[in-house]
Write an enzyme that holds these catalytic residues in place. Sequence first.
Site, PDB file in Angstrom:
ATOM      1  N   HIS A   1      43.124 -65.265  58.365  1.00 40.28           N
ATOM      2  CA  HIS A   1      43.239 -64.140  57.769  1.00 40.28           C
ATOM      3  C   HIS A   1      44.734 -63.662  57.795  1.00 40.28           C
ATOM      4  O   HIS A   1      44.838 -62.802  58.779  1.00 40.28           O
ATOM      5  CB  HIS A   1      42.432 -62.858  58.396  1.00 40.28           C
TER       6      HIS A   1
ATOM      7  N   GLU B   1      46.293 -61.665  55.924  1.00 39.81           N
ATOM      8  CA  GLU B   1      46.482 -60.261  55.650  1.00 39.81           C
ATOM      9  C   GLU B   1      46.309 -59.288  56.787  1.00 39.81           C
ATOM     10  O   GLU B   1      46.957 -58.210  56.897  1.00 39.81           O
ATOM     11  CB  GLU B   1      45.098 -59.792  54.726  1.00 39.81           C
TER      12      GLU B   1
ATOM     13  N   CYS C   1      39.790 -67.541  53.937  1.00 41.07           N
ATOM     14  CA  CYS C   1      38.690 -67.837  55.012  1.00 41.07           C
ATOM     15  C   CYS C   1      37.448 -68.458  53.889  1.00 41.07           C
ATOM     16  O   CYS C   1      37.581 -69.562  53.483  1.00 41.07           O
ATOM     17  CB  CYS C   1      38.221 -66.622  55.501  1.00 41.07           C
TER      18      CYS C   1
HETATM   19  N1  GLN Z   1      31.316 -66.751  55.970  1.00 44.84           N
HETATM   20  C1  GLN Z   1      32.295 -67.705  56.213  1.00 44.84           C
HETATM   21  C2  GLN Z   1      32.161 -67.960  57.974  1.00 44.84           C
HETATM   22  O1  GLN Z   1      31.517 -67.470  58.689  1.00 44.84           O
HETATM   23  C3  GLN Z   1      33.614 -66.976  56.138  1.00 44.84           C
HETATM   24  C4  GLN Z   1      33.983 -65.708  56.912  1.00 44.84           C
HETATM   25  C5  GLN Z   1      35.109 -64.852  56.134  1.00 44.84           C
HETATM   26  O2  GLN Z   1      35.434 -65.309  55.244  1.00 44.84           O
HETATM   27  N2  GLN Z   1      35.755 -64.369  57.186  1.00 44.84           N
HETATM   28  O3  GLN Z   1      32.766 -69.104  58.241  1.00 44.84           O
END
Ligand code: GLN
Length: 535
Positions: A510, A512, A384
């Site tokens: 994600h 994970e 992410c």
């Molecule tokens: N801050 C970033 C976004 O909002 C990544 C978010 C994250 O890593 N879950 O896109």
Amino acid sequence: MVPVKYIFVTGGVTSSLGKGIISASLAKLLQARGYLVTIQKLDPYINVDPGTLNPYEHGECYVTEDGAETDLDLGHYERFLSIPTTQANNVTTGRIYQSVINKERRGDYLGKTVQVIPHITDEIKRRIKLLGGRNKFDFVITEIGGTVGDIESLPYIEAVRQLKWELGDRNVLNIHLTLVPYLHASGELKTKPTQHSVKMLLENGVQPNILVLRTEHELGDEIRKKVALFCNVEAESVIQSIDVNTIYQVPILMQQEGLDVTILKKMGMEVGPAPDLAPWKQFLKRLQNPKYSVKISLVGKYVELPDAYISINESLKHAGAMNDCRVCIDYIHSENITEENYRDLLAGHDGILVAPGFGDRGIEGKILAAKYARENNVPFFGICLGLQCAVVEFARNVLNLDKAHSTEMALKTPHPVIDLMEEQKGVTEKGGTMRLGAYPCHIRKGTKTYEAYGANEISERHRHRYEFNNMYLEAFENAGMISAGTNPDTSLVEIMEIKTHKWFIGVQFHPEYNSTVLKPHPLFVDFIKSTISCI
Ligand code: GLN
């Protein structure tokens, strides 16, 4: 038809005794006997969900397939059971009050005074029965957050009392988890805190049916008998939960203690032969006696609290076991990484993982970590925000777009390689306004990602606002960083990888949240595999 069985897990004496792990272990044992089981967490705080909570406060926020931002215990439930949970599996006091107040505003209470009892307790019971009423489960295990005696948990305990009274002891059962401390000075285990905690439950009208005693030392028969007598439970209902090296041993220990058998008997269910849990034991064996060992640096800004990255930690363990490999995690605070020290700090690691996150604190450290991995051909996994950092780094140092950035960190950057989606631009609220939950992704053939998944169409969970800016895609691809996966409906880039690098993959989602003990995530498995061949 056999009615749904409800099991409530409460905790006493202190928090952090592992109610979530006991609930998940019991669910695992019942599942291994062929029952359909789900687990629910009731959280006594007033936030509507943990989405707006700082990870330092409450650890990681776990996201379900249907896009609910939930308590990290749901992650344990999924990792143990390999079945998805939903919004209905996590209810907070905030959510309960929100629905009661909404009903009051609509006039549903017909002019009545709205009170904790019966209106709040009725709403709690409705949420519990919602899972049982779907005819999908034989058992609904409900873990009640907090500790008995807290003001906040009173309505939940009252709801348990009422359900016990309404549905009877054969259908509703309470497991109470307490601590038996060991006093080093006198060399004794002490049962008094357990007795007091049970008394507290009794004051609230709940007689626990089973006691699970957390302890550092073996409990002898004497202690078990004493607890049984003073707490009014049968001797076989006093279960020991001794400290172990890994949470994944707990189902095996609970089976040895006969927790599942005791429950089946009490609830009038047939007790068949004990399941052999062979795949689980095989996993444990590989986890505890691996052939290889690798050192991974996990670069993030919440590294002081391992619970903030719990799903990543567990996914690395699952993938390690699959590869017969111990994964040692070296947490590196991204704020401590500078232009001067990044080579020294990151040298000597077999792989680098840049963690998810929000806001610009420590962002340049994460970008330097991606740079180090790219330049030194060290396996890199960006998750992410980790992907977004790798994209920014590539734009700055390979495409020579000097001040490239994400508009989350630099609104006025001349090169917004990571930017907000159009639909998100007008949103001002914080809670639940991100791209949340599972979205499909189409994987490009011939990529390392494709090799890892061995599939074209996948689905992964999201929790973010910002996206790769497709205006720059051609320039990236021409320079060697390619899109390896896209959303088939919106063409948003979901995965980027560097073609010529040993293993450099960044994902917008994600992975994970999708790794379980018996089904480790293919990207984590492949990442660890690539780090082993580095040794
Ligand atoms: N801050 C970033 C976004 O909002 C990544 C978010 C994250 O890593 N879950 O896109």
